[in-house]
Design an enzyme around this catalytic site. Sequence first.
Site, PDB file in Angstrom:
ATOM      1  N   SER A  16       0.815  -1.223   0.000  1.00 58.14           N
ATOM      2  CA  SER A  16       0.000   0.000   0.000  1.00 58.14           C
ATOM      3  C   SER A  16       0.846   1.270   0.000  1.00 58.14           C
ATOM      4  O   SER A  16       0.518   2.220  -0.735  1.00 58.14           O
ATOM      5  CB  SER A  16      -0.955  -0.007   1.198  1.00 58.14           C
ATOM      6  OG  SER A  16      -1.873  -1.051   1.054  1.00 58.14           O
ATOM      7  N   LYS A  66      -9.300  -6.152  10.601  1.00 60.43           N
ATOM      8  CA  LYS A  66     -10.434  -5.541   9.887  1.00 60.43           C
ATOM      9  C   LYS A  66     -11.741  -5.642  10.666  1.00 60.43           C
ATOM     10  O   LYS A  66     -12.633  -4.823  10.505  1.00 60.43           O
ATOM     11  CB  LYS A  66     -10.595  -6.190   8.504  1.00 60.43           C
ATOM     12  CG  LYS A  66      -9.496  -5.782   7.524  1.00 60.43           C
ATOM     13  CD  LYS A  66      -9.710  -6.385   6.150  1.00 60.43           C
ATOM     14  CE  LYS A  66      -8.574  -6.031   5.211  1.00 60.43           C
ATOM     15  NZ  LYS A  66      -8.719  -6.618   3.888  1.00 60.43           N
ATOM     16  N   ASP A 102     -12.810  -2.995  -0.051  1.00 56.47           N
ATOM     17  CA  ASP A 102     -12.480  -4.279  -0.698  1.00 56.47           C
ATOM     18  C   ASP A 102     -13.651  -4.755  -1.567  1.00 56.47           C
ATOM     19  O   ASP A 102     -13.454  -5.301  -2.659  1.00 56.47           O
ATOM     20  CB  ASP A 102     -12.207  -5.364   0.357  1.00 56.47           C
ATOM     21  CG  ASP A 102     -10.864  -5.176   1.057  1.00 56.47           C
ATOM     22  OD1 ASP A 102      -9.936  -4.645   0.421  1.00 56.47           O
ATOM     23  OD2 ASP A 102     -10.748  -5.554   2.237  1.00 56.47           O
ATOM     24  N   GLY A 134     -12.705 -20.511   1.200  1.00 56.14           N
ATOM     25  CA  GLY A 134     -12.197 -19.718   2.312  1.00 56.14           C
ATOM     26  C   GLY A 134     -13.315 -19.024   3.075  1.00 56.14           C
ATOM     27  O   GLY A 134     -14.422 -18.825   2.546  1.00 56.14           O
ATOM     28  N   ALA A 135     -13.014 -18.687   4.310  1.00 55.85           N
ATOM     29  CA  ALA A 135     -13.959 -17.932   5.147  1.00 55.85           C
ATOM     30  C   ALA A 135     -13.141 -17.103   6.127  1.00 55.85           C
ATOM     31  O   ALA A 135     -13.401 -17.085   7.326  1.00 55.85           O
ATOM     32  CB  ALA A 135     -14.901 -18.886   5.875  1.00 55.85           C
ATOM     33  N   GLY A 136     -12.130 -16.427   5.601  1.00 57.74           N
ATOM     34  CA  GLY A 136     -11.244 -15.614   6.439  1.00 57.74           C
ATOM     35  C   GLY A 136     -11.710 -14.166   6.460  1.00 57.74           C
ATOM     36  O   GLY A 136     -12.860 -13.848   6.120  1.00 57.74           O
ATOM     37  N   ARG A 162     -11.719 -24.678   5.195  1.00 54.59           N
ATOM     38  CA  ARG A 162     -11.049 -25.757   5.921  1.00 54.59           C
ATOM     39  C   ARG A 162     -11.631 -25.930   7.326  1.00 54.59           C
ATOM     40  O   ARG A 162     -12.050 -27.013   7.695  1.00 54.59           O
ATOM     41  CB  ARG A 162      -9.551 -25.434   6.008  1.00 54.59           C
ATOM     42  CG  ARG A 162      -8.734 -26.443   6.737  1.00 54.59           C
ATOM     43  CD  ARG A 162      -7.305 -25.990   6.812  1.00 54.59           C
ATOM     44  NE  ARG A 162      -7.146 -24.695   7.495  1.00 54.59           N
ATOM     45  CZ  ARG A 162      -5.989 -24.138   7.780  1.00 54.59           C
ATOM     46  NH1 ARG A 162      -4.866 -24.730   7.431  1.00 54.59           N
ATOM     47  NH2 ARG A 162      -5.920 -22.970   8.396  1.00 54.59           N
ATOM     48  N   GLY A 246      -5.583 -11.008  -8.007  1.00 54.19           N
ATOM     49  CA  GLY A 246      -6.109  -9.975  -7.113  1.00 54.19           C
ATOM     50  C   GLY A 246      -5.530  -8.585  -7.298  1.00 54.19           C
ATOM     51  O   GLY A 246      -5.859  -7.676  -6.544  1.00 54.19           O
TER      52      GLY A 246
HETATM   53  N1  LIG Z   1      -6.440  -8.561  -3.733  1.00 55.27           N
HETATM   54  C1  LIG Z   1      -6.784  -7.927  -2.637  1.00 55.27           C
HETATM   55  O1  LIG Z   1      -7.105  -6.746  -2.629  1.00 55.27           O
HETATM   56  C2  LIG Z   1      -6.825  -8.699  -1.334  1.00 55.27           C
HETATM   57  C3  LIG Z   1      -7.464  -8.125  -0.223  1.00 55.27           C
HETATM   58  C4  LIG Z   1      -7.487  -8.858   0.964  1.00 55.27           C
HETATM   59  C5  LIG Z   1      -6.902 -10.113   1.030  1.00 55.27           C
HETATM   60  N2  LIG Z   1      -6.294 -10.631  -0.080  1.00 55.27           N
HETATM   61  C6  LIG Z   1      -5.682 -11.972  -0.025  1.00 55.27           C
HETATM   62  O2  LIG Z   1      -6.685 -12.884   0.401  1.00 55.27           O
HETATM   63  C7  LIG Z   1      -6.100 -13.926   1.169  1.00 55.27           C
HETATM   64  C8  LIG Z   1      -6.877 -14.110   2.460  1.00 55.27           C
HETATM   65  O3  LIG Z   1      -6.827 -12.942   3.237  1.00 55.27           O
HETATM   66  P1  LIG Z   1      -7.595 -12.852   4.647  1.00 55.27           P
HETATM   67  O4  LIG Z   1      -7.402 -11.497   5.148  1.00 55.27           O
HETATM   68  O5  LIG Z   1      -8.992 -13.365   4.513  1.00 55.27           O
HETATM   69  O6  LIG Z   1      -6.737 -13.904   5.523  1.00 55.27           O
HETATM   70  P2  LIG Z   1      -7.172 -14.706   6.813  1.00 55.27           P
HETATM   71  O7  LIG Z   1      -8.208 -13.974   7.573  1.00 55.27           O
HETATM   72  O8  LIG Z   1      -5.919 -15.107   7.477  1.00 55.27           O
HETATM   73  O9  LIG Z   1      -7.901 -16.037   6.225  1.00 55.27           O
HETATM   74  C9  LIG Z   1      -7.153 -17.079   5.637  1.00 55.27           C
HETATM   75  C10 LIG Z   1      -8.084 -18.080   4.943  1.00 55.27           C
HETATM   76  O10 LIG Z   1      -7.249 -19.062   4.304  1.00 55.27           O
HETATM   77  C11 LIG Z   1      -7.581 -20.360   4.798  1.00 55.27           C
HETATM   78  N3  LIG Z   1      -6.386 -21.186   4.845  1.00 55.27           N
HETATM   79  C12 LIG Z   1      -5.146 -20.836   5.309  1.00 55.27           C
HETATM   80  N4  LIG Z   1      -4.291 -21.859   5.175  1.00 55.27           N
HETATM   81  C13 LIG Z   1      -4.996 -22.883   4.617  1.00 55.27           C
HETATM   82  C14 LIG Z   1      -4.655 -24.216   4.212  1.00 55.27           C
HETATM   83  N5  LIG Z   1      -3.421 -24.698   4.354  1.00 55.27           N
HETATM   84  N6  LIG Z   1      -5.630 -24.973   3.656  1.00 55.27           N
HETATM   85  C15 LIG Z   1      -6.877 -24.494   3.488  1.00 55.27           C
HETATM   86  N7  LIG Z   1      -7.255 -23.245   3.857  1.00 55.27           N
HETATM   87  C16 LIG Z   1      -6.324 -22.449   4.414  1.00 55.27           C
HETATM   88  C17 LIG Z   1      -8.164 -20.117   6.174  1.00 55.27           C
HETATM   89  O11 LIG Z   1      -8.941 -21.233   6.540  1.00 55.27           O
HETATM   90  P3  LIG Z   1      -9.262 -21.552   8.099  1.00 55.27           P
HETATM   91  O12 LIG Z   1     -10.475 -20.726   8.432  1.00 55.27           O
HETATM   92  O13 LIG Z   1      -9.519 -22.997   8.105  1.00 55.27           O
HETATM   93  O14 LIG Z   1      -8.053 -21.133   8.884  1.00 55.27           O
HETATM   94  C18 LIG Z   1      -9.001 -18.851   5.895  1.00 55.27           C
HETATM   95  O15 LIG Z   1     -10.189 -19.183   5.226  1.00 55.27           O
HETATM   96  C19 LIG Z   1      -4.648 -13.529   1.387  1.00 55.27           C
HETATM   97  O16 LIG Z   1      -3.865 -14.282   0.490  1.00 55.27           O
HETATM   98  C20 LIG Z   1      -4.591 -12.074   1.008  1.00 55.27           C
HETATM   99  O17 LIG Z   1      -3.347 -11.731   0.444  1.00 55.27           O
HETATM  100  C21 LIG Z   1      -6.246  -9.953  -1.254  1.00 55.27           C
END
Ligand SMILES: NC(=O)c1ccc[n+]([C@@H]2O[C@H](COP(=O)([O-])OP(=O)(O)OC[C@H]3O[C@@H](n4cnc5c(N)ncnc54)[C@H](OP(=O)(O)O)[C@@H]3O)[C@@H](O)[C@H]2O)c1
Length: 278
Positions: A16, A66, A102, A134-136, A162, A246
């Site tokens: 950023s 967030k 986002d 995913g559900a992060g 997961r 992304g």
């Molecule tokens: N392009 C953009 O503008 C933008 C914006 C935001 C984020 N992103 C990208 O989006 C991704 C997620 O971001 P976030 O903020 O949501 O992260 P986060 O809150 O840490 O969530 C991570 C997600 O990945 C899953 N995960 C992690 N390791 C895994 C594995 N080995 N196998 C299966 N699932 C796994 C987690 O599952 P569990 O719930 O089971 O842990 C959860 O659903 C990142 O790569 C980030 O760089 C991009």
Amino acid sequence: MKKYLVIGNPIEHSQSPLIHNYWMEKYRLLDSVYEKRKIEKKDLKDVIKELKDEKIAGVNVTVPFKKSIIPYIDELDQTANNTQSVNTLHKEDNKVVGYNTDTLGFLKTIHDHYNFATTELAVDAPIRNFFILGAGGVTPSIVASLQFLVGRSPGVIWVSNRSKNNANQLKKLFPKIELIEWGECPSVFCDIVVNTTSVGLKKDDKINIDFTDVDKKTLFYDLIYSPKETKFLRDARLRGNKTINGQMMFLVQAREAFRIWTNITPEIDDEVIRLLNK
Ligand SMILES: NC(=O)c1ccc[n+]([C@@H]2O[C@H](COP(=O)([O-])OP(=O)(O)OC[C@H]3O[C@@H](n4cnc5c(N)ncnc54)[C@H](OP(=O)(O)O)[C@@H]3O)[C@@H](O)[C@H]2O)c1
């Protein structure tokens, strides 16, 4: 000096500052600077105070704050409230307002890809299904965008994560989504499969889901933009599907944050893309 910040933990990787400092220079906001700051949860209150005291002019919020920043904010815009996810803060009329840019970032790239006026994903499509992995932290923003696209069609947003706990939390926020087991694929045609997990950030990361039978018209979208092409996207491309990473979502969310802070809508020009690709 007007100081802007991105807060998170970890924060070293954040791109950023590259984007915002470039735009600040381009638009001659020479009294402005954008920095990254690694914080702990206990520091959130102090960041809000700095914003209120105008020691900081604007903040971006990234992983993992967030949601946890929300109790400290005076007002949320509608999208931030719907998604319970805030990535931009700004002081307005003595209040700290939280925005979610986002959602717009994702929606805009989908909009541009399909060029709604003319396309396959026509606005009045009878059925529209989507599949989210995913559900992060970022996933609510993607669900909110896709719910907008489902519109009045009887389409379904399928989500597979997961851990059941995070999947169930997401279902509480968006009761209409359908959860499926991690590793499975919906048995219906999906317009888009979106990877919102962090699997793919490392070169050898592999998502253990078999997409070989997925229709060639399905778009594969990965929120990850570094690496530019994850295995998830590469495999999809080799199967003949269209793909998006992304990067543009990231740029559009940044553009919107910049607009909220400065009233200037900066251009996503070749130079800013080149900076990200360096
Ligand atoms: N392009 C953009 O503008 C933008 C914006 C935001 C984020 N992103 C990208 O989006 C991704 C997620 O971001 P976030 O903020 O949501 O992260 P986060 O809150 O840490 O969530 C991570 C997600 O990945 C899953 N995960 C992690 N390791 C895994 C594995 N080995 N196998 C299966 N699932 C796994 C987690 O599952 P569990 O719930 O089971 O842990 C959860 O659903 C990142 O790569 C980030 O760089 C991009």
